[in-house]
Design a protein around this motif. Structure first.
Motif, short mmCIF file in Angstrom:
data_model
loop_
_atom_site.label_atom_id
_atom_site.label_comp_id
_atom_site.label_asym_id
_atom_site.label_seq_id
_atom_site.Cartn_x
_atom_site.Cartn_y
_atom_site.Cartn_z
N TYR A 1 0.81 -1.22 0.00
CA TYR A 1 0.00 0.00 0.00
C TYR A 1 0.84 1.27 0.00
N ILE A 2 2.16 1.14 -0.01
CA ILE A 2 3.02 2.33 0.02
C ILE A 2 2.98 3.06 -1.31
N GLY A 3 2.90 2.33 -2.41
CA GLY A 3 2.77 2.95 -3.72
C GLY A 3 4.05 3.00 -4.53
N LEU A 4 5.16 2.50 -4.00
CA LEU A 4 6.40 2.46 -4.76
C LEU A 4 6.45 1.18 -5.59
N ALA A 5 7.21 1.24 -6.68
CA ALA A 5 7.29 0.07 -7.56
C ALA A 5 7.87 -1.13 -6.83
N THR B 1 8.08 -1.80 -3.63
CA THR B 1 7.23 -2.33 -2.55
C THR B 1 6.05 -3.09 -3.13
N PHE B 2 5.55 -2.64 -4.29
CA PHE B 2 4.45 -3.32 -4.96
C PHE B 2 4.86 -4.73 -5.37
N ASN C 1 2.80 -8.61 -10.22
CA ASN C 1 3.07 -7.19 -9.98
C ASN C 1 4.31 -6.72 -10.72
N THR D 1 4.41 -0.96 -17.38
CA THR D 1 4.21 0.47 -17.16
C THR D 1 5.49 1.26 -17.38
#
Length: 323
Positions: A139-143, A145-146, A202, A209
């Motif tokens: 949920y942090i939003g960095l690539a 961490t995803f 992911n 992307t």
């Protein structure tokens, strides 16, 4: 009586060693059975390749289905999506082997070693913390961490299984039935496989992307394409130049300022030198089109020579250049 007592005393220790070995290898065998199934592995690779291609196509403003990719295309595009998570799984496995050797050595020297006992008693709590941390990372939003979140949570599940084995070595530990142990190992293996799957999924999303985000910057590095045709193709996009040459009563057409995006489904997919995220056209031409010839050009210093071709007049079927 003394002979009988002496002969049966070693049995519990022998059985305990065999059970420990079975516990260590059971989870590995289950995971290996899942991952090495050829049908399952192929399906996963195709899926990851599709995810990567679908995300990149969406970012480029087209639908992935029009590319008509084959199974081989998807497989080739899925390698990195699978390679990176598996690499980290292997490194984590080596780290676990090192820790297990350290813990086993301390217990062998002193069965009451306080540090080894503490890890045996609280490894399950550490594992829960790792699982929660992995879930929160997503949920942090960095690539990174995803990608790493599901993989870390899967590692936490393996640590729980390992923690239960360590706890079983403590004095007074309550043994579980073989059926319960088998169900626990199977459920853990399944959840770990799901975690690795989502990590690879992911990664494919992030890679697709990223490729699309950098596309505007790398367009100029793609293979240049010149299209010669006996018929007007009306290729209009920023940067495309239409040239003409008369051959008796016929006219030959050449289009420059094009770059090769991909070759799939029997088509060359082309973009123009002026492609941007704000406005960019993707054009498809059959690889075996009648009267059409493709020339792939590497022109690092702008030495392109149009030869006998000249810009098309406004009265010709070709519409001229679009700047």
């Amino acid at each position: 009586m003394s002979i009988s007592s002496h002969s049966t005393a070693p049995a519990p220790a022998s059985e305990s060693a065999e059970e420990a070995a079975e516990t260590r290898s059971g989870l590995v065998r289950t995971l290996t059975t899942i991952l090495l199934n050829v049908s399952v592995l192929t399906a996963l690779l195709v899926y990851f390749g599709w995810v990567r291609s679908d995300r990149m196509a969406a970012e480029l403003g087209i639908d992935e289905s029009i590319l008509q990719m084959s199974v081989e295309d998807y497989l080739l595009r899925s390698v990195r999506s699978v390679f990176v998570p598996v690499l980290f799984v292997g490194l984590a496995a080596l780290a676990w082997v090192g820790f297990d050797r350290w813990w086993t050595g301390r217990r062998a020297r002193d069965v009451h070693d306080p540090i080894a006992t503490w890890f045996a008693r609280w490894m399950w709590a550490i594992a829960l913390g790792v699982i929660v941390g992995g879930l929160l990372l997503g949920y942090i939003g960095l690539a990174w961490t995803f990608i790493a979140g599901p993989l870390i949570a899967a590692g936490g599940l393996l640590l729980i299984a390992y923690g239960f084995r360590l706890r079983a070595s403590l004095p007074g530990a309550v043994a579980v039935s073989s059926t319960t142990e088998a169900v626990f190992r199977g459920a853990t293996a399944l959840l770990v496989a799901v975690g690795v799957f989502y990590s690879a999924h992911n990664y494919a999303i992030v890679e697709g992307t990223s490729l699309a985000a950098d596309y505007e910057r790398v367009v100029a590095t793609l293979p240049g394409v010149e299209v010669d045709s006996a018929h007007p193709l009306d290729l209009t996009a920023p940067g495309v130049v239409a040239l003409c040459r008369s051959e008796g009563e016929d006219t030959r057409y050449r289009y420059t300022g094009l770059r090769l995006l991909d070759r799939t489904g029997g088509n060359y997919w082309l973009v123009s030198d002026g492609w941007t995220r704000e406005y960019g056209a993707v054009m498809a031409l059959p690889t075996n089109g009648d009267g059409t010839r493709f020339t792939f050009v590497r022109d690092m210093d702008g030495q392109r020579d149009s030869g006998t071709f000249a810009p098309c007049d406004s009265g010709t079927p070709a519409t001229g250049s679009v700047e």
